[in-house]
Structure formats: structure tokens, C-alpha cells
Scaffold this active site. Structure first.
Site, PDB file in Angstrom:
ATOM      1  CB  CYS A   7      -0.985  -0.023   1.172  1.00  0.00           C
ATOM      2  SG  CYS A   7      -0.258   0.179   2.804  1.00  0.00           S
ATOM      3  CB  THR A   8       0.257   4.805   0.404  1.00  0.00           C
ATOM      4  OG1 THR A   8      -0.678   4.681  -0.672  1.00  0.00           O
ATOM      5  CG2 THR A   8       1.063   6.090   0.221  1.00  0.00           C
ATOM      6  NE  ARG A  12      -4.817   1.360   1.631  1.00  0.00           N
ATOM      7  CZ  ARG A  12      -4.695   2.094   0.535  1.00  0.00           C
ATOM      8  NH1 ARG A  12      -5.561   1.947  -0.448  1.00  0.00           N
ATOM      9  NH2 ARG A  12      -3.722   2.971   0.420  1.00  0.00           N
ATOM     10  CG  ASP A  63      -5.539   5.164   2.283  1.00  0.00           C
ATOM     11  OD1 ASP A  63      -5.431   4.622   3.414  1.00  0.00           O
ATOM     12  OD2 ASP A  63      -4.691   5.954   1.829  1.00  0.00           O
TER      13      ASP A  63
END
Length: 162
Positions: free
Chosen positions: A7-8, A13, A129
């Protein structure tokens, strides 16, 4: 097989996906799959988000020991990369296009891969998100991730076909 969830920031997540899938594999006595997670834009060593920790604790899963990892530190260990969004997947594809000397692992969004293995129709590519959102949003993201991971778990025999 080494599966990497991405994920970021690797605080919401992807650590939830890692924790849930590790728990599923353990409960099903599957020990030939290694699961980890990483992020595209990480503060290395950062703890998992408190709401992510709490949402998994409700399911009996403890991710308090999780520390954020940078994707580039983990990418070469992965056989399969499952991203939380299409934009994450495209960023990783761009990375591998620039590295002509590296072979790229299998790369899908989590939802794409679950649909591919289960034979279901893909109805969207992204896991929302929850970062900065309320606790219920975290629980919704957790449940969405779990739903997709159940599809994968039920079809693990198809992993060899990749």
C-alpha cells in the site's frame, strides 16, 4: 512462495492484509507461503496505525509488532505482489520497466488476483484507504481485505499455475 502486500505507507491496509493472511495460513496449517508487506512512501520503522491494530485485535490478530518497510527493500524477495490499488500496481510496473536487468514478480491488485483465482467477475480494483478516516472505515477496509483473502485461500491450489 513469497507474497508481498503493498500500500502507500505500510501502516494500514498492507499490514492488515499481512496479518489477516498470516492468521488464515496458520489456522489452515499452511507453512509453504511467506507473507510480508511494504509501502511505496514509508517512514521506515513506523508502527501500524492504532485503528488498524484495533480492528484486527477484534478478530484476534495482533499486528502491534509491525514496523513499516520500504517497498524497494522487500521487492526482490517477492514471487507475488498484491497491491491495494491500481495506482500502486502501475507504480511498481513502472519501476520494473526501468529495470531491464530484473525479472518482475507476478503483480496484481488484491482484488484482481482474488477474482482471477476464484473465477469471479472483477467489480473494482481498489481497497479503500482508511488513513485519516474514522474507526468504522478501518473496519470496512479490514472486512474488504478479508473477503478478498478468503477467495485466495480457497483457491491456493491455483497458485502453482502462475
Amino acid at each position: 512462495m513469497n507474497i508481498l502486500f503493498v500500500c502507500t505507507g505500510n501502516t494500514c491496509r498492507s499490514p492488515m492484509a499481512e496479518g489477516i493472511f498470516k492468521d488464515m495460513l496458520k489456522k489452515n496449517n499452511i507453512d509453504n507461503i511467506i507473507v510480508s508487506s511494504a509501502g511505496l512512501s514509508v517512514f521506515p520503522g513506523e508502527h501500524a496505525n492504532e485503528k488498524a491494530i484495533k480492528s484486527l485485535k477484534e478478530k484476534g490478530i495482533d499486528i502491534t509488532a509491525h514496523r513499516a518497510r520500504q517497498l524497494l527493500d522487500e521487492i526482490n524477495k517477492a514471487d507475488l505482489i498484491l497491491t491495494m490499488t491500481l495506482s500502486h500496481k502501475l507504480s511498481i510496473e513502472d519501476y520494473f520497466k526501468s529495470k531491464t536487468d530484473e525479472t518482475s514478480p507476478c503483480l496484481f491488485t488484491l482484488k484482481e488476483f482474488a477474482a482471477k483465482l476464484s473465477g469471479e467477475k472483477l467489480t473494482g480494483t481498489d481497497i479503500n484507504d482508511p488513513y485519516g478516516r474514522d474507526y468504522n472505515f478501518y473496519k470496512d477496509s479490514r472486512d474488504e481485505i478479508e473477503k478478498e483473502l478468503i477467495k485466495i485461500l480457497k483457491n491456493l491450489n491455483k497458485l502453482e499455475e502462475l
